[in-house]
Design a protein around this motif. Structure first.
Motif, PDB file in Angstrom:
ATOM      1  N   GLY A   1      -8.162   2.359   8.010  1.00  0.00           N
ATOM      2  CA  GLY A   1      -7.487   1.290   7.141  1.00  0.00           C
ATOM      3  C   GLY A   1      -6.930   0.979   6.328  1.00  0.00           C
ATOM      4  O   GLY A   1      -7.625  -0.646   6.506  1.00  0.00           O
ATOM      5  N   THR A   2      -6.204   0.990   7.275  1.00  0.00           N
ATOM      6  CA  THR A   2      -5.013  -0.533   7.296  1.00  0.00           C
ATOM      7  C   THR A   2      -5.860  -1.209   8.225  1.00  0.00           C
ATOM      8  O   THR A   2      -5.419  -2.396   8.330  1.00  0.00           O
ATOM      9  CB  THR A   2      -3.655   0.316   8.379  1.00  0.00           C
ATOM     10  OG1 THR A   2      -3.076   1.624   7.422  1.00  0.00           O
ATOM     11  CG2 THR A   2      -2.748  -1.097   8.085  1.00  0.00           C
TER      12      THR A   2
ATOM     13  N   THR B   1       0.838  -1.605  -0.095  1.00  0.00           N
ATOM     14  CA  THR B   1       0.115   0.295  -0.153  1.00  0.00           C
ATOM     15  C   THR B   1       0.970   1.309   0.172  1.00  0.00           C
ATOM     16  O   THR B   1       1.833   0.684   0.128  1.00  0.00           O
ATOM     17  CB  THR B   1      -1.191  -0.081   1.194  1.00  0.00           C
ATOM     18  OG1 THR B   1      -0.347   0.366   2.473  1.00  0.00           O
ATOM     19  CG2 THR B   1      -1.512  -1.117   1.283  1.00  0.00           C
TER      20      THR B   1
ATOM     21  N   MET C   1      -6.501   4.352   1.500  1.00  0.00           N
ATOM     22  CA  MET C   1      -6.676   4.036   2.555  1.00  0.00           C
ATOM     23  C   MET C   1      -7.740   4.690   3.833  1.00  0.00           C
ATOM     24  O   MET C   1      -8.574   4.336   4.431  1.00  0.00           O
ATOM     25  CB  MET C   1      -5.348   3.909   3.488  1.00  0.00           C
ATOM     26  CG  MET C   1      -4.527   2.414   2.958  1.00  0.00           C
ATOM     27  SD  MET C   1      -5.225   0.883   2.466  1.00  0.00           S
ATOM     28  CE  MET C   1      -4.881   0.665   3.879  1.00  0.00           C
TER      29      MET C   1
ATOM     30  N   VAL D   1     -11.654   0.164   0.766  1.00  0.00           N
ATOM     31  CA  VAL D   1     -10.743  -0.421   0.968  1.00  0.00           C
ATOM     32  C   VAL D   1     -10.970  -1.577   1.454  1.00  0.00           C
ATOM     33  O   VAL D   1     -10.869  -3.283   1.287  1.00  0.00           O
ATOM     34  CB  VAL D   1     -10.804  -0.172   2.805  1.00  0.00           C
ATOM     35  CG1 VAL D   1      -9.616  -0.655   3.706  1.00  0.00           C
ATOM     36  CG2 VAL D   1      -9.095   0.908   2.868  1.00  0.00           C
TER      37      VAL D   1
ATOM     38  N   ASN E   1       1.819  -2.808   4.622  1.00  0.00           N
ATOM     39  CA  ASN E   1       0.928  -1.745   5.019  1.00  0.00           C
ATOM     40  C   ASN E   1       1.472  -0.555   4.763  1.00  0.00           C
ATOM     41  O   ASN E   1       2.755   0.279   6.265  1.00  0.00           O
ATOM     42  CB  ASN E   1      -0.003  -1.633   6.178  1.00  0.00           C
ATOM     43  CG  ASN E   1      -0.757  -2.623   5.971  1.00  0.00           C
ATOM     44  OD1 ASN E   1      -1.777  -2.519   5.533  1.00  0.00           O
ATOM     45  ND2 ASN E   1      -1.124  -3.809   6.846  1.00  0.00           N
TER      46      ASN E   1
END
Length: 184
Positions: A117-118, A11, A64, A70, A89
């Motif tokens: 998001g992660t 990402t 993200m 996502v 990530n």
């Protein structure tokens, strides 16, 4: 460790450290999927990698901080059913300045992208990482996630988000995936 034939998602691969990960991993024979917010950067880098290696990585526009994007992309990956060997990530929306320098939207986007998001992307891809039999997760936290570190230009929101991401690492390491987790 050989990365040849490994399927890896990076990402935030459109620039900086994420781009460097994508290039090095592709050079070592990995099947790289690059995500990021800037389609032009992703496309240019993917073409550069193709010229270097003869293989063009997949690119996916992914913000993200957009929880819908996502979760949809993670679901699409699960629906394809292909194992995933490594998830890196790296994406993080940099936000400099003092707290009052940033509006509510910028603060929310930074924290949502880095933490929520992660976390949701990782949760969505865990079945594919487990399917590989050797799935690893690398969360790039940065110096801002280390306790008692000066802000060094980072906003309080960015600093707090990176500490949240470090907490996510600790939780994953302790409870969810203790045998498959690395931090940087």
């Amino acid at each position: 460790m050989s990365f040849a034939g490994k399927r890896i998602i990076v990402t935030g691969a459109g620039r900086g450290l994420g781009a460097a990960f994508a290039v090095v991993l592709a050079d070592q024979g990995a099947d790289v999927i690059m995500t990021g917010r800037n389609k032009e950067n992703l496309g240019s880098l993917a073409e550069s990698i193709r010229l270097r290696t003869g293989r063009r990585p997949d690119t996916v526009h992914l913000d993200m901080a957009d929880i819908g994007e996502v979760t949809q992309f993670a679901k699409k990956m699960r629906d394809e059913g292909l194992a995933l060997d490594i998830l890196i990530n790296n994406a993080a929306q940099w936000l400099p300045g003092k707290l009052n320098d940033n509006d509510a939207y910028a603060i929310t986007q930074t924290i949502t992208g880095i933490v929520t998001g992660t976390l949701l992307f990782t949760r969505g891809l865990i079945p594919l990482l487990e399917k590989s039999g050797a799935g690893d997760i690398l969360n790039v936290v940065s110096i801002s996630g280390i306790p008692n570190t000066p802000l060094l230009g980072a906003s309080v929101a960015y600093f707090a988000a990176k500490h949240g991401q470090a907490g996510m690492n600790d939780g994953l390491r302790a409870k969810e995936l203790p045998e498959r987790f690395a931090t940087a």
